[in-house]
Design an enzyme around this catalytic site. Structure first.
Site, PDB file in Angstrom:
ATOM      1  N   HIS A 266       0.827  -1.204   0.000  1.00 24.95           N
ATOM      2  CA  HIS A 266       0.000   0.000   0.000  1.00 24.95           C
ATOM      3  C   HIS A 266       0.867   1.262   0.000  1.00 24.95           C
ATOM      4  CE1 HIS A 266      -3.709   2.270   1.243  1.00 24.95           C
ATOM      5  NE2 HIS A 266      -2.792   3.084   1.761  1.00 24.95           N
ATOM      6  N   GLU A 267       1.813   1.318   0.917  1.00 28.77           N
ATOM      7  CA  GLU A 267       2.655   2.518   1.025  1.00 28.77           C
ATOM      8  C   GLU A 267       3.586   2.667  -0.173  1.00 28.77           C
ATOM      9  OE1 GLU A 267       1.828   4.662   3.098  1.00 28.77           O
ATOM     10  OE2 GLU A 267       0.556   3.389   4.359  1.00 28.77           O
ATOM     11  N   HIS A 270       1.791   4.582  -2.781  1.00 24.37           N
ATOM     12  CA  HIS A 270       1.913   6.024  -2.525  1.00 24.37           C
ATOM     13  C   HIS A 270       3.283   6.536  -2.961  1.00 24.37           C
ATOM     14  CE1 HIS A 270      -1.781   6.871  -0.439  1.00 24.37           C
ATOM     15  NE2 HIS A 270      -1.568   5.988   0.524  1.00 24.37           N
ATOM     16  N   GLU A 296      -4.663   7.762  -2.909  1.00 26.78           N
ATOM     17  CA  GLU A 296      -5.181   6.478  -2.411  1.00 26.78           C
ATOM     18  C   GLU A 296      -5.469   5.522  -3.550  1.00 26.78           C
ATOM     19  OE1 GLU A 296      -5.479   5.059   0.587  1.00 26.78           O
ATOM     20  OE2 GLU A 296      -4.384   6.790   1.324  1.00 26.78           O
TER      21      GLU A 296
END
EC number: 3.4.17.19
Length: 502
Positions: A266-267, A270, A296
């Protein structure tokens, strides 16, 4: 560059440097700084924040902007310079109405609030955090009063900080469309929950081996360790100084393998956004993701649409099994894929599955609307939170730590942020649907080749920074703006098949 823009540049450079210092302090306070020093460091944060405020919110800057907005000056600016002037004018108008001393006091409060929240969460003591939360909300209500133009919902003011162009009217319609599909689907899945088992996830997994695998996973997806680092924090997050210094954090749980793996994925989503922003934009007011929803969408795209597919894990799962020979020796790839896609009605947003996640966001969105339309007081929040979890997910928190205290966002002053998580999930599904039409995504994943995927995102989203808004990016990419149907269709197809609902 025009001479007038040259006169503006020193102000921009100073503000950039001050915000770089604030970012470093924030990073340190969330990762390595001792908790006992927070109050003292907060004073420095307040001074730097006030200096940043005064650097751009002054009559000299206003005069330069006014001149740069004239037709003659506009004719001498390129696309990036025009966008910088436009963005800076919006920031100026948003901040000029806020008294500088109130801005400073709020910044100092923000700097200490996270520590108070962490203590309250650890002790399950909402009353410890409530007074600070009330001050934060009161500040924001006051700031809304300064900024509100009398049209639309008062909460729109905060939504615009994170998701320009998305109002309560638009988001109410979006969430209603999602609710109509997701709530019945969640209920059907709950009635068939025994069809999927992920008990293997809660075996004991060595933390150091988890760290090694997560380092590999970040690099595999595209994280450049020459331009980024990974640290640990209670709540995983991503920040950056510019596109050549991007930082993410992770956390590791001995009895939850998925948590660290999907947090780092997830990160990294980003981080890729920030790393692939054009060099001309970095270290300017345009040098970040265009909105939190767009941001997101990148993290959710990699976490869910890509990394929860069989194709993604075909070349990767053997490496995970090699790291945890005993723990995963009886778990086939098919069982692993089913397990990581299991849907369970749970209390914790950050651990929520792909299907129920939007309901966690819906709850926070509805509560924030109440907060900033003066329909609820701080003392009432725990009970309202608990009732909404019962209504939407059929479960009720037993403690405030797993209820109203679970997120750090309100302690950081990030009001209006939560809706972006849902927008991001929907945008991710829309991008994924389009990408599958224009390239053989599944084949690339089976080959372990994520380069075409990264390049597509760079060319269509990342490189533009804040030059284009979310809906502009979608319109230019695929000819239409945000459409919730891509998201609801994606979830319906995926979980109907997984849980054999037909």
């Amino acid at each position: 560059m025009s001479k007038t823009f040259e006169l503006l540049q020193p102000y921009l450079d100073k503000d950039m440097a001050l915000n770089t210092a604030l970012t470093l302090l924030s990073w340190d306070m969330e990762t390595l700084a001792p908790s006992g020093g927070m109050d003292y460091t907060a004073k420095a944060v307040g001074v730097l924040a006030l200096e940043s405020f005064n650097t751009l919110i002054n009559e000299d800057v206003n005069s330069l902007l006014t001149k740069l907005e004239t037709p003659d000056e506009q004719a001498g600016l390129d696309e990036v310079e025009k966008a910088i002037v436009k963005k800076l004018r919006k920031n100026y108008n948003d901040l000029k109405v806020i008294p500088a001393e109130e801005f400073k006091a709020y910044s100092e409060l923000q700097a200490t609030a996270s520590n108070v929240w962490a203590q309250a969460k650890e002790k399950n003591d909402y009353n410890h955090f409530a007074p600070v939360l009330k001050k934060l909300i009161d500040f924001q209500r006051k700031f809304i009063g300064y900024r509100y133009q009398g049209e639309g919902n008062r909460y729109d003011v905060l939504l615009d900080d994170y998701e320009p162009g998305f109002t309560v009217e638009i988001l109410d319609k979006f969430f209603n469309e999602v609710k109509e599909t997701i709530i019945p689907l969640v209920q059907k899945v709950s009635a068939n929950k025994d069809k999927v088992d992920n008990s293997f996830n809660y075996r004991t997994y060595n933390i150091e081996k988890q760290k090694e695998f997560c380092h590999f996973m970040a690099e595999y997806i595209g994280f450049d360790f020459n331009r980024g680092v990974i640290a640990e924090s209670a709540h995983p997050f991503t920040t950056n100084l510019h596109n050549h210094d991007v930082r993410i954090t992770n956390h590791f749980l001995e009895n939850n393998l998925e948590s660290a793996i999907f947090s780092v994925i997830h990160e990294t989503g980003h981080a890729l956004y920030e790393m692939q922003i054009d060099d001309r934009l970095t270290q300017t007011v345009l040098g970040s993701g265009t909105s939190m929803g767009a941001h997101e969408s990148q993290s959710r795209f990699f976490e869910n649409n890509i990394a929860k597919s069989t194709d993604f894990w075909l070349p990767v799962y053997p490496k995970l099994q090699e790291a945890f020979k005993e723990e995963l020796k009886d778990v086939s790839l098919e069982d692993f894929i089913k397990g990581i896609n299991q849907s369970t009605n749970s209390l914790i947003r950050t651990e929520a599955d792909e299907l129920t996640y939007c309901l966690h966001i819906l709850i926070r969105y509805e509560i924030e609307k109440m907060m900033f339309n003066n329909e609820v007081e701080v003392e009432e929040l725990p009970e309202i939170w608990n009732k909404k979890y019962e209504e939407y997910l059929g479960i009720r928190p037993e403690t405030d730590s797993e209820g109203v205290l679970q997120d750090i966002h309100w302690a950081c002053g990030n009001y209006g942020y939560f809706a972006s998580y849902a927008i991001g999930s929907a945008v991710a599904a829309q991008i994924y649907a389009h990408m599958n039409k224009v390239m053989p995504v599944e084949q690339y994943l089976r080959e372990g080749n994520l380069t075409p995927v990264r390049e597509f995102l760079k060319e269509n989203i990342h490189k533009y920074g804040m030059l284009k808004k979310t809906n502009e990016l979608l319109k230019d990419m695929m000819g239409e703006e945000l459409n919730a149907k891509y998201f609801t269709d994606y979830l319906t197809e995926k979980f109907t098949k997984l849980y054999e609902l037909n």
